[in-house]
Design an enzyme around this catalytic site. Structure first.
Site, PDB file in Angstrom:
ATOM      1  N   LYS A  84       0.856  -1.190   0.000  1.00 38.66           N
ATOM      2  CA  LYS A  84       0.000   0.000   0.000  1.00 38.66           C
ATOM      3  C   LYS A  84       0.892   1.240   0.000  1.00 38.66           C
ATOM      4  O   LYS A  84       1.762   1.399   0.865  1.00 38.66           O
ATOM      5  CB  LYS A  84      -0.840  -0.010   1.271  1.00 38.66           C
ATOM      6  CG  LYS A  84      -2.314   0.231   1.038  1.00 38.66           C
ATOM      7  CD  LYS A  84      -3.028   0.065   2.365  1.00 38.66           C
ATOM      8  CE  LYS A  84      -4.473   0.383   2.255  1.00 38.66           C
ATOM      9  NZ  LYS A  84      -5.133   0.352   3.566  1.00 38.66           N
TER      10      LYS A  84
HETATM   11  C1  E4P Z   1      -8.434   1.161   3.421  1.00 37.20           C
HETATM   12  O1  E4P Z   1      -7.654   0.338   2.979  1.00 37.20           O
HETATM   13  C2  E4P Z   1      -8.339   1.764   4.767  1.00 37.20           C
HETATM   14  O2  E4P Z   1      -7.662   0.876   5.598  1.00 37.20           O
HETATM   15  C3  E4P Z   1      -9.668   1.993   5.417  1.00 37.20           C
HETATM   16  O3  E4P Z   1     -10.753   1.580   4.609  1.00 37.20           O
HETATM   17  C4  E4P Z   1      -9.809   3.307   6.071  1.00 37.20           C
HETATM   18  O4  E4P Z   1     -11.082   3.367   6.658  1.00 37.20           O
HETATM   19  P1  E4P Z   1     -11.459   4.400   7.821  1.00 37.20           P
HETATM   20  O5  E4P Z   1     -11.839   5.690   7.184  1.00 37.20           O
HETATM   21  O6  E4P Z   1     -12.649   3.739   8.491  1.00 37.20           O
HETATM   22  O7  E4P Z   1     -10.267   4.509   8.719  1.00 37.20           O
END
Ligand code: E4P
Length: 217
Positions: A84
């Site tokens: 990522k």
């Molecule tokens: C995506 O890969 C992120 O980890 C995640 O969906 C972030 O979500 P949040 O806004 O609930 O922290």
């Protein structure tokens, strides 16, 4: 549409895998911290062993050079690790290099269709638009999914649209209708997808009628 779990908790990954609907896992440094993880490498390996699907492991470096070194390290942890990379100019540069090395990437912190277009041009395997966080500030997160889908289809990008920051089942439904390839969600949302009061009521009635029949014969 594929379902990913957005978690760093091994028990949740195990339970979702047992349900038979788990296609992959996404994590981020906040989820790792919330799960109390100390040894990140060991933990990524453990998650990757619980699913055959892609497991997103996020870099914590911010410069191009450091991101590339960290990405190579993460990609070596398990064959199903996807790295990522945050959407920054340095991150975009890294996407192109990693694509050239055959390392799969998930470009994260996407909040606009143009950011997604740039990430796709740079060779990202996945883009992660954050729906819930856009809704939180009064925007319509789902519009971003719709526009990304339209752009990717129009220009034939193979980059997958991974709807992220999902807060409730309606987000999953809308993302599916808008043509997102994947929805990544907390375990609580995945469980909610199974629930309907009429299913529970209907099953209770079927079982009660069956019992009544057998009690009277
Ligand atoms: C995506 O890969 C992120 O980890 C995640 O969906 C972030 O979500 P949040 O806004 O609930 O922290």
């Amino acid at each position: 549409m594929q379902f990913f779990l957005d978690t760093a908790l091994l028990a949740e990954v195990e339970e979702a895998a047992a349900l038979g609907v788990l296609d992959g896992v996404t994590t981020n440094p906040s989820l790792m911290a919330k799960a109390g993880v100390q040894d990140f490498d060991a933990h990524y390996r453990a998650i990757a062993a619980l699913t055959a699907g892609p497991v997103s492991a996020e870099v914590v470096s911010t410069s191009y050079t450091d991101m590339i070194a960290e990405a190579r390290h993460l990609a070596r942890l398990a064959p199903n690790i996807v790295v990522k990379i945050p959407f920054t100019p340095e991150g975009v540069k890294a996407l192109r290099t990693l694509q050239g090395e055959g390392i799969r990437t998930n470009c994260t912190l996407i909040f606009s269709p143009l950011q997604a277009l740039i990430a796709a041009k740079a060779g990202a395997t996945y883009v992660s638009p954050f729906i819930g966080r856009l809704d939180d500030i009064g925007h319509e997160g789902m519009n971003v999914i719709r526009q990304i889908r339209q752009i990717f289809d129009r220009y034939g990008f193979e980059t997958k649209v991974l709807a992220a920051s999902i807060r409730h089942p309606l987000h999953v439904l809308q993302a599916a209708l808008e043509g997102a390839d994947i929805a990544t969600m907390p375990f609580s949302v995945m469980r909610q997808l199974f629930n309907h009061p009429l299913t529970d009521k209907g099953l209770a009635q079927f079982l009660a009628d069956y019992e009544k029949l057998h009690a009277s014969s």
